[in-house]
Design a protein around this motif. Structure first.
Motif, mmCIF file in Angstrom:
data_model
loop_
_atom_site.group_PDB
_atom_site.id
_atom_site.type_symbol
_atom_site.label_atom_id
_atom_site.label_comp_id
_atom_site.label_asym_id
_atom_site.label_seq_id
_atom_site.Cartn_x
_atom_site.Cartn_y
_atom_site.Cartn_z
ATOM 1 N N LYS A 351 34.740 -57.369 -21.538
ATOM 2 C CA LYS A 351 35.653 -57.913 -22.297
ATOM 3 C C LYS A 351 37.229 -57.869 -21.303
ATOM 4 N N LEU A 352 37.274 -57.337 -20.213
ATOM 5 C CA LEU A 352 38.368 -57.152 -19.424
ATOM 6 C C LEU A 352 38.423 -58.051 -18.098
ATOM 7 N N ASN A 353 39.361 -58.334 -17.698
ATOM 8 C CA ASN A 353 39.581 -58.882 -16.347
ATOM 9 C C ASN A 353 39.637 -58.033 -15.336
ATOM 10 N N LYS A 354 39.736 -58.264 -14.101
ATOM 11 C CA LYS A 354 39.677 -57.294 -12.833
ATOM 12 C C LYS A 354 40.913 -56.415 -12.788
ATOM 13 N N ASP A 355 42.120 -56.709 -13.803
ATOM 14 C CA ASP A 355 43.287 -56.011 -13.988
ATOM 15 C C ASP A 355 43.159 -55.041 -15.025
ATOM 16 N N GLY A 356 41.914 -55.258 -15.946
ATOM 17 C CA GLY A 356 41.891 -54.159 -17.132
ATOM 18 C C GLY A 356 42.724 -54.963 -18.212
ATOM 19 N N GLU A 357 42.707 -56.364 -18.431
ATOM 20 C CA GLU A 357 43.316 -56.851 -19.391
ATOM 21 C C GLU A 357 42.505 -57.676 -20.371
ATOM 22 N N LEU A 358 42.605 -57.871 -21.432
ATOM 23 C CA LEU A 358 42.110 -58.901 -22.437
ATOM 24 C C LEU A 358 42.851 -60.250 -22.265
ATOM 25 N N THR A 359 41.869 -61.070 -22.407
ATOM 26 C CA THR A 359 42.571 -62.600 -22.672
ATOM 27 C C THR A 359 42.591 -63.033 -23.940
ATOM 28 N N ALA A 360 44.030 -63.573 -24.424
ATOM 29 C CA ALA A 360 44.049 -64.158 -25.466
ATOM 30 C C ALA A 360 43.314 -65.436 -25.661
ATOM 31 N N PRO A 361 42.851 -65.648 -26.998
ATOM 32 C CA PRO A 361 43.265 -65.299 -28.252
ATOM 33 C C PRO A 361 42.372 -63.822 -28.364
ATOM 34 N N VAL A 362 43.005 -63.068 -29.212
ATOM 35 C CA VAL A 362 42.092 -61.820 -29.639
ATOM 36 C C VAL A 362 42.290 -61.676 -31.160
ATOM 37 N N LYS A 363 41.147 -61.617 -31.785
ATOM 38 C CA LYS A 363 41.102 -61.397 -33.267
ATOM 39 C C LYS A 363 41.002 -60.060 -33.804
ATOM 40 N N LYS A 364 41.882 -59.737 -34.927
ATOM 41 C CA LYS A 364 41.522 -58.307 -35.471
ATOM 42 C C LYS A 364 40.309 -58.120 -35.712
ATOM 43 N N GLY A 365 39.616 -57.016 -35.343
ATOM 44 C CA GLY A 365 38.118 -56.548 -35.551
ATOM 45 C C GLY A 365 37.478 -56.902 -34.396
ATOM 46 N N ASP A 366 37.887 -57.931 -33.226
ATOM 47 C CA ASP A 366 36.967 -57.863 -32.051
ATOM 48 C C ASP A 366 36.768 -56.511 -31.405
ATOM 49 N N LYS A 367 35.662 -56.384 -31.041
ATOM 50 C CA LYS A 367 35.272 -55.136 -30.537
ATOM 51 C C LYS A 367 35.435 -54.828 -28.891
ATOM 52 N N VAL A 368 36.152 -53.986 -28.397
ATOM 53 C CA VAL A 368 36.623 -53.798 -27.123
ATOM 54 C C VAL A 368 36.123 -52.565 -26.473
ATOM 55 N N GLY A 369 34.966 -51.837 -27.348
ATOM 56 C CA GLY A 369 34.524 -50.851 -26.676
ATOM 57 C C GLY A 369 34.036 -50.001 -27.589
ATOM 58 N N TYR A 370 33.755 -48.591 -27.332
ATOM 59 C CA TYR A 370 33.263 -47.677 -28.616
ATOM 60 C C TYR A 370 33.943 -46.271 -28.145
ATOM 61 N N LEU A 371 33.743 -45.445 -29.061
ATOM 62 C CA LEU A 371 34.212 -43.997 -29.093
ATOM 63 C C LEU A 371 33.076 -43.088 -29.417
ATOM 64 N N THR A 372 33.142 -42.210 -28.456
ATOM 65 C CA THR A 372 31.717 -40.989 -28.702
ATOM 66 C C THR A 372 32.490 -39.709 -28.692
ATOM 67 N N ILE A 373 31.890 -38.877 -28.577
ATOM 68 C CA ILE A 373 32.056 -37.435 -28.573
ATOM 69 C C ILE A 373 31.516 -36.763 -27.540
ATOM 70 N N GLU A 374 32.422 -35.878 -26.823
ATOM 71 C CA GLU A 374 32.120 -34.967 -25.674
ATOM 72 C C GLU A 374 32.204 -33.589 -26.209
ATOM 73 N N SER A 375 31.171 -32.716 -25.802
ATOM 74 C CA SER A 375 31.326 -31.279 -26.114
ATOM 75 C C SER A 375 32.034 -30.252 -24.913
ATOM 76 N N LYS A 376 32.882 -29.667 -25.314
ATOM 77 C CA LYS A 376 33.568 -28.831 -23.797
ATOM 78 C C LYS A 376 32.552 -27.780 -23.658
ATOM 79 N N THR A 377 31.655 -27.407 -24.635
ATOM 80 C CA THR A 377 30.662 -26.179 -24.228
ATOM 81 C C THR A 377 29.090 -26.799 -24.696
#
Length: 434
Positions: A351-377
């Motif tokens: 979803k990103l260009n070589k400079d790490g940017e999105l390209t307009a137009p962007v709609k509210k709710g468009d997926k740009v990645g995901y969030l996960t969990i990492e354990s310190k132990t």
């Protein structure tokens, strides 16, 4: 003599040092060859002992037959009220001494539902064979299907040689696959994987597995061999499945599942020494889960990762857009260890260009990645399946609309950029003169 004394001293000093096996000691002190405990929703493993050791599973193999029957019902290949005529072999097997069975009369017709209940509640071996023949024509063909389905479900360590879990030597001269004295084998991890898929893909399995007894057409009542079902002698609150097993080769084993206060666990214990022990050790494992682990909200909905609360945008009316998670992240963790988990943002590079940017137009709710969990132990146990691990991932989306800028604005930006670059070049040159 001196050499012998030195050897004894060496043995005394180093013989008591913990080796690799001792370093991975069993925290629960189970009297079982192997065991595993996991969250039934995500497959998050919270305890394991020798979970990859390949052992006999006895009648726990019937969980695979249950899965295939329920799948065939769901796909409308067979129906619950379909009639099955009992042949001579199935009749004789149902009357074999020392085997778990519901008597089936040769030439008489039974419904698929009757045979399924006999298998799932009283572990009827002949009823299991009859179901295998209904689905695949012969038990030999069905065993091929069992092994294929195991691979499809993601089991790693397994071998099925018959539908029931008996030793082939108990099948009255028949052995659908393998050697004449061979049995089905799986690891605790693979057994748990099968149970995990069974109750998540076909949760109706628990409606039958939870029954304390079977009232059959012969007028008799047959007890469920899962004596931890409420109403039986080892009853455990909230326990509603799943399958016991025992042979000389496998010992006594049990795949259990129980739910309390909205939290469900799956446990497997393998190769205990007695019927009592398989239930007492299962109780110990389940108690450990319910007493020490809780589902926690580790990340709230609309969460914004520090230092990445927005992403830059090109060709838009705005030069950036706010991003956040679309849902909270919940996971079963050990009590008091919530602070050991931290959210990790993974952006979709496509979803990103070589400079790490999105390209307009962007709609509210468009997926740009995901969030996960990492354990310190990290405990190293992780999740049973990749699909389960994804259940603790949530989408990261655009929090607002950003429209594409019109041609005039883009042109002015281009001109401004040109003169900006030109002025920067001139300034650098002038500075160079001095």
């Amino acid at each position: 003599m001196l050499l012998a004394i030195l050897f004894l001293c060496f043995a005394a000093v180093f013989g008591g040092m913990p080796g690799k096996a001792e370093a991975n000691t069993d925290a629960l002190g189970l009297n079982a060859e192997a065991a595993i405990l996991l969250d039934a929703k995500t497959g998050k493993i919270v305890y394991e002992k020798n979970a990859d050791a390949v052992l006999g599973v006895a009648s726990m193999a019937k969980m695979m037959t249950e899965y295939i029957v329920l799948e065939a019902i769901n796909d409308k290949k067979i129906s619950w009220d379909q009639k099955v005529k009992i042949n001579e072999y199935v009749h004789k097997l149902s009357a074999a001494p020392d085997l778990s069975n519901v008597g089936l009369t040769q030439g008489e017709e039974y419904t698929v539902k009757e045979l399924y209940q006999a298998m799932a509640i009283h572990s009827g071996n002949a009823a299991t064979v009859a179901l295998a023949e209904v689905i695949s024509g012969t038990e030999q063909n069905f065993v091929t299907l069992m092994n294929e389905k195991a691979a499809e479900l993601g089991l790693k360590d397994y071998k099925f040689v018959n539908s029931s879990g008996l030793n082939n030597s108990s099948l009255l001269g028949n052995h659908p696959a393998g050697n004449p004295d061979e049995e089905n084998v799986m690891s605790a991890r693979s057994t748990a994987t099968l149970a995990f898929r069974l109750i998540n893909d076909y949760p109706e399995v628990l409606e039958t597995a939870s029954k304390a007894e079977l009232e059959f057409r012969d007028g008799r009542k047959y007890k469920n061999f899962n004596f931890m079902v409420p109403g039986l002698i080892y009853e455990y609150p909230g326990l509603d499945g799943l399958k016991t097993g025992s042979t000389d080769f496998a010992g006594y084993c049990f795949t259990a599942t129980a739910e309390k206060n909205g939290q469900r666990f799956i446990s497997v214990v393998m190769k205990t020494s007695s019927m009592d022990e398989r239930f007492s050790e299962s109780r110990k494992v389940l108690d450990y889960g319910f007493n020490n682990f809780t589902k926690e909200e580790l990340v709230k909905g609309n969460y914004q990762v520090k230092n990445t609360k927005s992403l830059p945008i090109v060709k838009g009316k705005e030069d950036k857009v706010k991003i956040h998670s679309d849902k909270p992240i919940e996971m079963v963790i050990k009590n008091g260890e919530k602070e050991n988990y931290t959210p990790v943002l993974v952006l979709d590079k496509d979803k990103l260009n070589k400079d790490g940017e999105l390209t307009a137009p962007v709609k509210k709710g468009d997926k740009v990645g995901y969030l996960t969990i990492e354990s310190k132990t990290d405990d190293g146990m992780g999740f049973l399946t990749e699909e389960g691990a994804k259940k603790v991932q949530v989408d990261v989306v655009a929090a607002e609309n950003v429209e594409k800028a019109n041609w005039f604005a883009l042109s002015m930006r281009g001109i401004g950029g040109f003169f900006g670059d030109l002025w920067g070049s001139v300034s650098s040159s002038v500075k160079g003169w001095f």
